[in-house]
Structures are given as structure tokens and as C-alpha cells.
Design a protein around this motif. Structure first.
Motif, PDB file in Angstrom:
ATOM      1  N   PRO A 315       0.808  -1.227   0.000  1.00  0.00           N
ATOM      2  CA  PRO A 315       0.000   0.000   0.000  1.00  0.00           C
ATOM      3  C   PRO A 315       0.836   1.270   0.000  1.00  0.00           C
ATOM      4  CG  PRO A 315      -0.918  -1.600   1.521  1.00  0.00           C
ATOM      5  CD  PRO A 315       0.381  -2.171   1.051  1.00  0.00           C
ATOM      6  N   VAL A 316       1.950   1.269   0.726  1.00  0.00           N
ATOM      7  CA  VAL A 316       2.752   2.492   0.793  1.00  0.00           C
ATOM      8  C   VAL A 316       3.377   2.809  -0.561  1.00  0.00           C
ATOM      9  CG1 VAL A 316       4.900   1.342   1.496  1.00  0.00           C
ATOM     10  CG2 VAL A 316       4.458   3.712   2.194  1.00  0.00           C
ATOM     11  N   LEU A 317       3.639   1.780  -1.382  1.00  0.00           N
ATOM     12  CA  LEU A 317       4.217   2.026  -2.702  1.00  0.00           C
ATOM     13  C   LEU A 317       3.186   2.667  -3.630  1.00  0.00           C
ATOM     14  CD1 LEU A 317       6.717   1.659  -4.500  1.00  0.00           C
ATOM     15  CD2 LEU A 317       5.751  -0.523  -5.245  1.00  0.00           C
ATOM     16  N   VAL A 318       1.949   2.206  -3.554  1.00  0.00           N
ATOM     17  CA  VAL A 318       0.885   2.799  -4.370  1.00  0.00           C
ATOM     18  C   VAL A 318       0.690   4.269  -4.010  1.00  0.00           C
ATOM     19  CG1 VAL A 318      -1.568   2.688  -4.932  1.00  0.00           C
ATOM     20  CG2 VAL A 318      -0.265   0.579  -4.617  1.00  0.00           C
ATOM     21  N   ILE A 319       0.649   4.547  -2.712  1.00  0.00           N
ATOM     22  CA  ILE A 319       0.478   5.925  -2.273  1.00  0.00           C
ATOM     23  C   ILE A 319       1.696   6.757  -2.646  1.00  0.00           C
ATOM     24  CG2 ILE A 319       0.033   7.398  -0.284  1.00  0.00           C
ATOM     25  CD1 ILE A 319      -2.276   5.665  -1.072  1.00  0.00           C
ATOM     26  N   ALA A 320       2.880   6.141  -2.678  1.00  0.00           N
ATOM     27  CA  ALA A 320       4.091   6.869  -3.051  1.00  0.00           C
ATOM     28  C   ALA A 320       4.026   7.342  -4.498  1.00  0.00           C
ATOM     29  CB  ALA A 320       5.320   5.984  -2.836  1.00  0.00           C
ATOM     30  N   VAL A 321       3.564   6.477  -5.388  1.00  0.00           N
ATOM     31  CA  VAL A 321       3.415   6.888  -6.792  1.00  0.00           C
ATOM     32  C   VAL A 321       2.395   8.014  -6.903  1.00  0.00           C
ATOM     33  CG1 VAL A 321       2.740   6.113  -9.095  1.00  0.00           C
ATOM     34  CG2 VAL A 321       4.090   4.604  -7.639  1.00  0.00           C
ATOM     35  N   ALA A 322       1.304   7.897  -6.147  1.00  0.00           N
ATOM     36  CA  ALA A 322       0.307   8.963  -6.136  1.00  0.00           C
ATOM     37  C   ALA A 322       0.909  10.261  -5.602  1.00  0.00           C
ATOM     38  CB  ALA A 322      -0.894   8.544  -5.286  1.00  0.00           C
ATOM     39  N   GLY A 323       1.735  10.157  -4.565  1.00  0.00           N
ATOM     40  CA  GLY A 323       2.357  11.356  -4.003  1.00  0.00           C
ATOM     41  C   GLY A 323       3.297  12.035  -4.974  1.00  0.00           C
ATOM     42  N   LEU A 324       4.058  11.257  -5.727  1.00  0.00           N
ATOM     43  CA  LEU A 324       4.934  11.847  -6.740  1.00  0.00           C
ATOM     44  C   LEU A 324       4.121  12.599  -7.792  1.00  0.00           C
ATOM     45  CD1 LEU A 324       7.452   8.900  -7.252  1.00  0.00           C
ATOM     46  CD2 LEU A 324       7.884  11.057  -6.067  1.00  0.00           C
ATOM     47  N   ALA A 325       2.943  12.057  -8.120  1.00  0.00           N
ATOM     48  CA  ALA A 325       2.087  12.712  -9.111  1.00  0.00           C
ATOM     49  C   ALA A 325       1.554  14.045  -8.604  1.00  0.00           C
ATOM     50  CB  ALA A 325       0.921  11.794  -9.483  1.00  0.00           C
ATOM     51  N   LEU A 326       1.477  14.214  -7.290  1.00  0.00           N
ATOM     52  CA  LEU A 326       0.857  15.414  -6.718  1.00  0.00           C
ATOM     53  C   LEU A 326       1.857  16.421  -6.188  1.00  0.00           C
ATOM     54  CD1 LEU A 326      -2.070  13.686  -4.810  1.00  0.00           C
ATOM     55  CD2 LEU A 326      -2.265  15.112  -6.849  1.00  0.00           C
ATOM     56  N   LEU A 327       3.149  16.166  -6.333  1.00  0.00           N
ATOM     57  CA  LEU A 327       4.143  17.098  -5.797  1.00  0.00           C
ATOM     58  C   LEU A 327       4.032  18.481  -6.442  1.00  0.00           C
ATOM     59  CD1 LEU A 327       7.380  14.953  -5.329  1.00  0.00           C
ATOM     60  CD2 LEU A 327       6.031  16.084  -3.562  1.00  0.00           C
ATOM     61  N   SER A 328       3.862  18.518  -7.750  1.00  0.00           N
ATOM     62  CA  SER A 328       3.749  19.820  -8.408  1.00  0.00           C
ATOM     63  C   SER A 328       2.485  20.546  -7.965  1.00  0.00           C
ATOM     64  CB  SER A 328       3.752  19.653  -9.933  1.00  0.00           C
ATOM     65  OG  SER A 328       2.658  18.861 -10.358  1.00  0.00           O
TER      66      SER A 328
END
Length: 414
Positions: A315-328
Motif C-alpha cells: 500500500p505504501v508504494l501505491v500511495i508513493a506513486v500517487a504522491g509523486l504525481a501530486l508534488l507539483s
């Protein structure tokens, strides 16, 4: 050359569909799961959103002959992650999606509602969005600590592509995650990847409407539709906002019973279809959004596979990819929140309350962040009104950083 010119907008539309889908589908699935959807219901929601994007994009492109890109509300999905379980569970969340869709339609039909949304101070709106997505954006750090063998390649892929091919950074990170999972030896045994629409009968209760429907409507308008119109104007297009809002609201209403949370104007991918790289002739660029719709529908048929990938990942990896998408998006929201000194205190209060994740009376933090920020803005506005003639003594450097009496109010912040 003519054949290339004819194919150019189609290729641009397909690239836009891939980039938009791969960059944020993990956010959508995480958001739907957070408010109570089963894996099958979340996959159905992703499929419904893709179908809604396809129908809406093609309709608007043919109707107005403009490259009007449509997307799901990524900030809205992040809001769902921050909100979590609501009273009434998944059926209540679906009911909130329907109410949000109705509000979007009303915003298109009633100018007063659009003016009310515009009256929300920009720092408060930006701070609320930043507070909503903060927890997601810290996930890459947690993933590197918890599952370094999987997360470090994902972060490195994102960093390298951000430097050399920014629009492919998040899709590249997603591909790195898929490769890492495959190398790990995980199989799809027992996981259904066939696309399926799952109908949910909505229910309605006040806590869910206040926690989801109202904040979802606000972030969709403020963080998607308004920037989307600005991007279109940058390239010389002025689509009729009323028609766009009514169309996306109706499409959202049709998608909601199947799990779709909200559709809106695209902001980032709009630049991929409306810009000069799409076609030299601005009158031909509408073909790109029609192609985007076709590509999005095709990708939507893989919603079951996308859900299977999420289930097989830590689960933390899925959220990590989502977090990278939202950094900008986090950077832009923080900049919007603190740029204007007159609204900075109210924005900070909004951000802190929203990011706290505190639920009061079964109502999520985004609503309370707006309330706290609005009350702070009103308090500072009243407090800084001069009650006596101003002191002729020049202010000290520290005093010059305080909000002025005329700039501290909500209207001035806007």
C-alpha cells in the motif's frame, strides 16, 4: 507531410490520454478505496470515469470545435484519501458524488454560484488543497524507509525523467513500480482483471455531504475548472464555461452510481492538446481531444488490471506513486496560499486544520479547514480596521509585514 499533419493531433491526444491516466489513476483508486469501495467497486469507478471522459471530450470537441480536454478530479480523489471512511460508508459516498455533480450543473446554470466560488480567497483555497494532498506527498519518503528495494527505483525513475522528460516522469515511475513488482515474483492468481461496471444505490446523510460533496465541489472548481479555463485562454481559446460545467456535471452524475467521483476540465493535459505542438492550425486541434476520449475509453477497459496492480503492491508504494504525481500540485497550492501576505495567516490556519486529518461530528478535515480559515480571515479583517487616526511615525520593518487594513479581508485576498 500532409499525412503527418493529419496524424499529429491524434497522436497528441493519445499521448495526453496515456499521461493523464498513468499519472493519477493510483490517486483515484486510493481515494475510492479510502471512502469504502471494494476492489470491484473502485475498478468500476475508474472505468466509469474513463467512459465519462471519453463521452464528454468527444461531445465537446464536436460541439465547439475546440480542444477542450476533460479529466477526472485528481485533487478530489486526494480529498477522498484525506477524508477516509464517512458515516454511511460507500453508498453515502456515492450519494455525495451525486450531490457534487448536481452542484457543478447548478454552477453552470446559475451565475451567482460561480461568483460565490470565485469569492473564496485564493490563499484559503490553495491552503485547503495543500492540506488535503500533504499526506500523500510525504508517502514517497515513507516508502523509501519501509520498502526501499521497491521504492528507490521508483523515486530515481521519477527524478531522472523530471529532469529530461517531465511529462513522462510519473508514468515512468509507475512503470518502474510495475517492473519492481514483477521482479518480486508476484502473480495475478485469483485477481479478476476483466472490466465490470458495479452499480451502487446511493444513500444521503448530512455528515457525508458536508465531508465529501461540498469540499469535492470546491476543489474541483478551484483546482481544476478555473485553471483549465486559464490554460485554454493561454492558447487563445475561450470555451463557454456554462456549457462545459453543465456537460461535465451531467457526465459526473451518470458516472457517480458506478463509483466515479467527479469530472472536470483538464488543466495539465490541456496544454498537451491545445498547444501549437498539437497542430499548426488552431482550428484543427480539437481532433486531439476527440482522440483523447477514444484513448481514455480504451485505457478504462483496463481498470480491472489497474486495480489488480494496486492490490498486488505494498500500500505504501501505491500511495508513493500517487504522491509523486501530486508534488507539483502541492508546490502550486502552497505558493498560492502564502504569496499574498494579507491572506497568509488565514491560509496557514486552513492548511494546519486540513492537514491535521481531524474529524469532528463525523465531518472531515477539509470542511473544517475552510471554516477555520474563513473565520480567521474575518477576524483579522475586523481586527486590523483602524479605530483611531493612524500614527504619523513611520512603521518599523517588522510592522510592515503585517496585513494592511484594506488588504486583510477575503475580497482583497482574491
Amino acid at each position: 507531410m500532409r499525412r503527418f499533419d493529419s496524424a499529429q493531433p491524434i497522436l497528441a491526444g493519445l499521448v495526453s490520454a496515456v499521461v493523464g491516466y498513468a499519472s493519477s489513476f493510483t490517486v483515484v483508486l486510493a481515494g475510492l478505496r479510502a471512502v469504502g469501495a471494494t476492489p470491484a467497486q473502485a475498478a468500476s469507478g475508474l472505468l466509469a470515469l474513463c467512459a465519462g471522459i471519453a463521452a464528454t471530450a468527444v461531445f465537446l470537441a464536436l460541439r465547439f470545435r475546440m480542444p477542450i480536454s476533460i479529466a477526472w478530479s485528481t485533487p478530489g480523489a486526494a480529498l477522498l484519501v484525506a477524508t477516509g471512511h464517512v458515516q454511511g460508508g460507500w453508498p453515502a459516498a456515492v450519494g455525495a458524488f451525486l450531490v457534487c455533480a448536481a452542484l457543478i450543473v447548478v454552477a453552470g446554470l446559475s451565475p451567482w454560484l460561480g461568483r460565490a466560488i470565485a469569492a473564496i480567497p485564493r490563499p484559503i483555497a490553495g491552503a485547503m488543497l495543500a492540506g488535503v494532498i500533504l499526506s500523500l506527498c510525504t508517502a514517497p519518503v515513507r516508502a523509501v524507509v519501509d520498502v526501499p528495494a521497491l521504492a528507490i527505483p521508483v523515486v530515481l525513475a521519477w527524478a531522472v525523467l523530471t529532469r529530461f522528460a517531465r511529462q513522462w516522469a510519473v508514468p515512468g515511475a509507475l512503470l518502474a513500480a510495475v517492473v519492481a513488482i514483477a521482479v518480486r515474483g508476484v502473480h495475478l492468481t485469483g485477481v479478476s482483471i476483466a472490466p465490470a461496471a458495479v452499480l451502487t444505490v446511493p444513500t444521503f446523510n448530512l455528515p457525508a455531504l458536508i465531508s465529501i460533496a461540498v469540499p469535492l465541489f470546491l476543489v474541483t472548481m478551484a483546482a481544476q475548472n478555473v485553471p483549465g479555463m486559464a490554460v485554454m485562454a493561454t492558447y487563445g481559446y475561450t470555451p463557454p464555461l456554462r456549457g462545459v460545467l453543465v456537460t461535465t456535471g451531467l457526465a459526473s452524475a451518470f458516472a457517480a452510481p458506478f463509483g466515479g467521483h467527479a469530472l472536470n476540465l483538464a488543466a495539465i493535459t490541456a496544454a498537451l492538446t491545445a498547444g501549437p505542438d498539437t497542430h499548426p492550425d488552431p482550428r484543427r486541434r480539437w481532433v486531439a481531444t476527440a482522440a483523447l476520449g477514444a484513448g481514455q475509453l480504451t485505457l478504462g477497459l483496463g481498470a480491472g488490471l489497474a486495480m489488480a496492480l494496486v492490490l498486488l503492491s505494498p500500500p505504501v508504494l501505491v500511495i508513493a506513486v500517487a504522491g509523486l504525481a501530486l508534488l507539483s500540485a502541492l508546490g502550486a497550492s502552497l505558493a498560492s496560499a502564502v504569496t499574498d501576505p494579507s491572506g497568509r495567516e488565514a491560509a496557514v490556519v486552513t492548511f494546519v486544520v486540513t492537514a491535521s486529518g481531524t474529524t469532528i461530528l463525523n465531518i472531515g478535515p477539509a470542511f473544517w479547514g475552510l471554516v477555520a480559515g474563513g473565520l480567521t480571515a474575518l477576524l483579522l479583517y475586523r481586527r486590523t480596521r483602524p479605530s483611531s487616526p493612524p500614527d504619523p511615525t513611520p512603521p518599523s520593518p517588522a510592522a510592515t509585514e503585517l496585513p494592511s487594513p484594506t488588504a486583510a479581508g477575503p475580497a482583497a485576498s482574491r
